[in-house]
Design a protein around this motif. Sequence first.
Motif, PDB file in Angstrom:
ATOM      1  N   THR A 174       0.916  -1.132  -0.224  1.00 17.27           N
ATOM      2  CA  THR A 174      -0.143  -0.201   0.104  1.00 17.27           C
ATOM      3  C   THR A 174       1.228   0.927   0.339  1.00 17.27           C
ATOM      4  O   THR A 174       0.529   2.284  -0.406  1.00 17.27           O
ATOM      5  CB  THR A 174      -0.761   0.117   1.206  1.00 17.27           C
ATOM      6  N   SER A 175       2.252   0.994   0.792  1.00 22.64           N
ATOM      7  CA  SER A 175       2.795   2.851   0.635  1.00 22.64           C
ATOM      8  C   SER A 175       3.453   2.529  -1.519  1.00 22.64           C
ATOM      9  O   SER A 175       4.293   3.340  -1.244  1.00 22.64           O
ATOM     10  CB  SER A 175       3.860   1.871   1.869  1.00 22.64           C
ATOM     11  N   ARG A 176       3.221   1.680  -1.924  1.00 21.70           N
ATOM     12  CA  ARG A 176       3.958   1.725  -3.442  1.00 21.70           C
ATOM     13  C   ARG A 176       2.162   2.195  -3.956  1.00 21.70           C
ATOM     14  O   ARG A 176       2.351   0.816  -4.964  1.00 21.70           O
ATOM     15  CB  ARG A 176       4.599   1.096  -3.761  1.00 21.70           C
ATOM     16  N   PRO A 177       1.923   3.218  -4.515  1.00 22.31           N
ATOM     17  CA  PRO A 177       1.038   3.043  -4.977  1.00 22.31           C
ATOM     18  C   PRO A 177       1.157   2.058  -6.793  1.00 22.31           C
ATOM     19  O   PRO A 177      -0.404   1.984  -7.317  1.00 22.31           O
ATOM     20  CB  PRO A 177       0.848   4.686  -5.566  1.00 22.31           C
ATOM     21  N   SER A 178       2.224   2.174  -7.662  1.00 21.46           N
ATOM     22  CA  SER A 178       2.323   1.292  -9.009  1.00 21.46           C
ATOM     23  C   SER A 178       1.845   0.315  -8.339  1.00 21.46           C
ATOM     24  O   SER A 178       1.404  -0.500  -9.453  1.00 21.46           O
ATOM     25  CB  SER A 178       3.597   1.414  -8.710  1.00 21.46           C
ATOM     26  N   VAL A 179       2.195  -0.391  -7.388  1.00 21.23           N
ATOM     27  CA  VAL A 179       2.886  -1.618  -6.432  1.00 21.23           C
ATOM     28  C   VAL A 179       1.238  -1.435  -6.793  1.00 21.23           C
ATOM     29  O   VAL A 179       0.669  -3.417  -6.719  1.00 21.23           O
ATOM     30  CB  VAL A 179       3.270  -2.266  -5.892  1.00 21.23           C
ATOM     31  N   LEU A 180       0.001  -1.139  -5.943  1.00 20.97           N
ATOM     32  CA  LEU A 180      -0.720  -1.171  -5.731  1.00 20.97           C
ATOM     33  C   LEU A 180      -1.973  -1.281  -6.869  1.00 20.97           C
ATOM     34  O   LEU A 180      -2.476  -2.004  -7.010  1.00 20.97           O
ATOM     35  CB  LEU A 180      -0.820  -0.364  -4.782  1.00 20.97           C
ATOM     36  N   ALA A 181      -1.850  -0.387  -8.006  1.00 20.58           N
ATOM     37  CA  ALA A 181      -2.202  -0.333  -9.101  1.00 20.58           C
ATOM     38  C   ALA A 181      -2.053  -1.341 -10.123  1.00 20.58           C
ATOM     39  O   ALA A 181      -3.300  -2.107 -11.027  1.00 20.58           O
ATOM     40  CB  ALA A 181      -1.945   1.173  -9.860  1.00 20.58           C
ATOM     41  N   TRP A 182      -1.392  -1.676  -9.899  1.00 23.62           N
ATOM     42  CA  TRP A 182      -0.432  -3.366 -10.731  1.00 23.62           C
ATOM     43  C   TRP A 182      -1.744  -4.716 -10.132  1.00 23.62           C
ATOM     44  O   TRP A 182      -2.416  -5.396 -10.838  1.00 23.62           O
ATOM     45  CB  TRP A 182       0.542  -3.641 -11.293  1.00 23.62           C
ATOM     46  N   MET A 183      -1.362  -4.501  -9.086  1.00 16.58           N
ATOM     47  CA  MET A 183      -2.042  -5.779  -8.264  1.00 16.58           C
ATOM     48  C   MET A 183      -3.790  -5.429  -8.214  1.00 16.58           C
ATOM     49  O   MET A 183      -4.289  -6.458  -7.944  1.00 16.58           O
ATOM     50  CB  MET A 183      -2.209  -5.487  -6.667  1.00 16.58           C
ATOM     51  N   ARG A 184      -3.540  -4.373  -7.963  1.00 16.49           N
ATOM     52  CA  ARG A 184      -5.675  -3.589  -8.607  1.00 16.49           C
ATOM     53  C   ARG A 184      -5.798  -4.828  -9.906  1.00 16.49           C
ATOM     54  O   ARG A 184      -6.837  -5.647  -9.991  1.00 16.49           O
ATOM     55  CB  ARG A 184      -5.911  -2.707  -8.409  1.00 16.49           C
ATOM     56  N   ARG A 185      -5.359  -4.382 -10.481  1.00 21.23           N
ATOM     57  CA  ARG A 185      -5.354  -4.997 -12.225  1.00 21.23           C
ATOM     58  C   ARG A 185      -5.085  -5.902 -12.122  1.00 21.23           C
ATOM     59  O   ARG A 185      -6.146  -7.006 -13.023  1.00 21.23           O
ATOM     60  CB  ARG A 185      -4.705  -4.130 -13.396  1.00 21.23           C
ATOM     61  N   ALA A 186      -5.133  -6.580 -11.550  1.00 25.48           N
ATOM     62  CA  ALA A 186      -4.368  -8.248 -11.659  1.00 25.48           C
ATOM     63  C   ALA A 186      -5.241  -8.990 -11.084  1.00 25.48           C
ATOM     64  O   ALA A 186      -5.964 -10.041 -11.031  1.00 25.48           O
ATOM     65  CB  ALA A 186      -2.875  -8.382 -10.677  1.00 25.48           C
ATOM     66  N   PHE A 187      -5.901  -8.056  -9.644  1.00 28.58           N
ATOM     67  CA  PHE A 187      -7.397  -8.494  -8.497  1.00 28.58           C
ATOM     68  C   PHE A 187      -8.820  -8.586  -9.542  1.00 28.58           C
ATOM     69  O   PHE A 187      -8.771  -9.697  -9.744  1.00 28.58           O
ATOM     70  CB  PHE A 187      -7.210  -8.351  -7.902  1.00 28.58           C
ATOM     71  N   ALA A 188      -9.081  -7.570 -10.074  1.00 28.92           N
ATOM     72  CA  ALA A 188      -9.039  -7.873 -11.614  1.00 28.92           C
ATOM     73  C   ALA A 188     -10.077  -8.403 -12.528  1.00 28.92           C
ATOM     74  O   ALA A 188     -10.562  -9.269 -12.560  1.00 28.92           O
ATOM     75  CB  ALA A 188      -9.746  -6.626 -11.859  1.00 28.92           C
TER      76      ALA A 188
END
Length: 203
Positions: A174-188
């Motif tokens: 959560t402290s890395r927005p780019s990682v979180l955005a990637w994970m959000r797309r991966a989960f979706a």
Amino acid sequence: MSPEFILTSLIVVASPGTGVLVTLAAGLSRGARAAIVAAFGCTLGIVPHMLAAITGLAALLHASALAFQIIKYAGVAYLLYMAWMTLQERGTLRVEAEGTPRSDAQVIWSAVLVNVLNPKLSIFFFAFLPQFVGATEPQPLRRMLELSLAFMVMTLTVFVLYGVFAAAVRRHVTSRPSVLAWMRRAFAAAFMALGVKLALAER
């Protein structure tokens, strides 16, 4: 309880699926407590399928194309809805502070629906449990209940481990927005893939 039953159950439980995704997402977005609640909800979602298998309703579901299709496409719609909400940052992977109030009932309800709206689980129980009940078993109903409860305990344990692990690495994500955005797309994408897989499932 045979080693074969335990080993087979653990393989089934630990295999990535919607319940695992929901629990991982809860741990990543809201911490360990939410992950445990989600794991409980996913386990609770097994109960209707367990009862269906034990009472013979799963056989009816297997025989009725209409009933199977209705439940299947309701499950597909819900998985696609979860994928959309995840992409919109309002769903499963919405990041919240540890102290953010959120109803446990909401987390449980979402997790329960994931498993309830999957007709393959009923058929899995219907095909899986009887294999471990001997033909000479004096109390087959009681035996199936024992096996089902053992399966639920294993599900809860494995899902909690998944969720707690996700919560442990939560801050790094959560402290890395780019990682979180990637994970959000991966989960979706994973929710969408599971939805497509369920849509293509046959009885």
